[in-house]
Design an enzyme around this catalytic site. Structure first.
Site, PDB file in Angstrom:
ATOM      1  NE  ARG A  33      -3.908  -1.566   2.575  1.00  0.00           N
ATOM      2  CZ  ARG A  33      -4.028  -1.998   3.958  1.00  0.00           C
ATOM      3  NH1 ARG A  33      -3.478  -1.290   4.891  1.00  0.00           N
ATOM      4  NH2 ARG A  33      -4.847  -3.199   4.313  1.00  0.00           N
ATOM      5  NE  ARG A  37      -7.351   4.977   3.078  1.00  0.00           N
ATOM      6  CZ  ARG A  37      -8.281   4.314   3.696  1.00  0.00           C
ATOM      7  NH1 ARG A  37      -9.421   4.711   4.105  1.00  0.00           N
ATOM      8  NH2 ARG A  37      -8.131   3.086   4.028  1.00  0.00           N
ATOM      9  NE  ARG A  46     -11.239   7.775  -3.222  1.00  0.00           N
ATOM     10  CZ  ARG A  46     -12.065   8.186  -2.735  1.00  0.00           C
ATOM     11  NH1 ARG A  46     -12.506   9.241  -3.644  1.00  0.00           N
ATOM     12  NH2 ARG A  46     -13.178   7.497  -1.999  1.00  0.00           N
ATOM     13  CG  ASP A  83      -9.570  -3.367  -4.476  1.00  0.00           C
ATOM     14  OD1 ASP A  83     -10.245  -4.202  -4.641  1.00  0.00           O
ATOM     15  OD2 ASP A  83      -9.395  -2.564  -3.725  1.00  0.00           O
ATOM     16  CE1 TYR A 159     -13.136  -7.746   1.293  1.00  0.00           C
ATOM     17  CE2 TYR A 159     -11.136  -9.391   0.478  1.00  0.00           C
ATOM     18  CZ  TYR A 159     -11.856  -8.102   1.051  1.00  0.00           C
ATOM     19  OH  TYR A 159     -10.959  -7.699   2.135  1.00  0.00           O
TER      20      TYR A 159
END
Length: 362
Positions: A33, A37, A46, A83, A159
């Site tokens: 990552r 963020r 973003r 992703d 998921y």
């Protein structure tokens, strides 16, 4: 798509050499990552993109955020910004991100009809990913290698069946134990899709690939081997391992997988990622020269003061020890970097890894 030979020559191959257990001048590093963020520039991009999917599905934005951490830190690899759930989205499950929540699917796999209708996706639906790979590789201009990635068949299945992230995985484990035939159908479909997806990333320009088994550690011993490890082995066995005469290393990472390290090392990948619960010295002793190791600083260390960060980096590098012929170590975190991490702490860590690892080589 351009041939790899049409890209700029690679100027820093330290990361690839470490994965292939070849001598390096220092221990290379990148961060799970690393484009995310915790960087204010990422948050600005973003915001311009309007949504996470707006960011991930636009090759220009994906390229921009992939390169951002490399402008700040002398990292030794870039990783595609995307992703893991792009694959089940392309299968028709309807991926979306609710504000303040994780990923969800509009059409999760809840019954036999849903499962038996599942098919590997048309890779054309993922063309935005491959375009991003080629654009990133081109704009890197040989600075460092580019990593492509995918979720493991089991992690994707979690998921796809739960419909969202989970703490206890009741729904997917109910299917696993009550209807293992259905679970195996999902996993075999996922394995074929993941292998094709990673090979397409390699064709587009990825110079290494990684399989993220984020939820393998949620499985019991025995179930892990049958429902996660065997399907990662299937994926690895189908991967292109070289392109235009250049080796393409493969990394596998099971969070919570330290118990099964030897078994993971035997599935055919070049390197095994370790989470922060694993003792790095013991891991090296356990796997010998079978694979390179990647990891495994606790991401929370980056909230400490600079002196403590340097101390923890030194402790980890010393735990691995001086690299020898046939061994390889890539420094990384034991999981993804926290969004609250101060960028200044990352700079301290990167400098410490490069400086201390050079000294270790004497």
């Amino acid at each position: 798509m351009p041939l790899m030979s049409q890209f700029a020559p690679l100027k820093n191959d330290t990361f690839l050499r470490a994965l292939l257990r070849q001598p390096t001048d220092y221990t290379p590093l990148w961060l799970m990552r690393q484009a995310g963020r915790y960087l204010p520039e990422y948050r600005k991009t973003r915001s311009r993109a309007g949504s996470f999917m707006g960011l991930a599905t636009n090759p220009d934005y994906a390229t921009e955020v992939t390169l951002q951490p490399l402008e700040r830190f002398p990292l030794d690899a870039a990783i595609l910004f995307s992703d893991i759930l792009t694959v089940p989205d392309a299968m028709g499950l309807g991926l979306y991100f609710a504000d303040g929540e994780g990923p969800k699917f509009y059409r999760p796999l809840r019954d036999e009809k849903d499962v038996m209708a599942l098919q590997t996706p048309d890779l054309g639906k993922l063309d935005y990913v491959f375009k991003a790979v080629t654009q990133i590789r081109t704009e890197l201009n040989g600075r460092v290698p580019l990593i492509g990635f995918a979720g493991s068949p089991w992690t994707l299945a979690c998921y796809m069946v739960e419909g969202e992230g989970s703490r206890e995985f009741h729904t997917v484990k109910t299917m696993l134990y009550n209807r293992p035939d259905l679970m195996h159908h999902v996993l075999s479909t996922n394995a074929a899709a993941v292998a094709a997806y990673l090979n397409a990333q390699i064709d587009a320009g990825a110079q290494a690939v990684m399989i993220f088994d984020s939820w393998g550690g949620a499985l019991a011993d025995g179930a892990y081997q049958e429902f996660s490890l065997d399907y990662m082995r299937q994926v690895v066995s189908q991967l292109q391992r070289e392109k235009d005469g250049v080796p393409i290393p493969a990394i596998v990472f099971t969070k919570g997988g330290g118990l099964w390290l030897e078994q993971i090392a035997d599935i055919g990948a070049d390197a095994v990622g370790l989470d922060w619960t694993v003792n790095l010295a013991e891991a090296r002793a356990r796997i010998g020269q079978r694979v390179a190791l990647q990891g495994n600083l606790d991401p929370a260390v980056l909230f400490a003061n600079p002196e403590q960060i340097r101390s923890e980096v030194a402790r980890l590098l010393n735990a691995y020890g001086a690299p020898q012929a046939g061994s390889g170590h890539v420094f990384n975190l034991g999981h993804g970097i926290s969004q609250f991490t101060p960028p200044e702490s990352v700079a301290v860590m990167v400098e410490a890894v490069h400086e201390i690892s050079r000294k270790l080589r004497g």
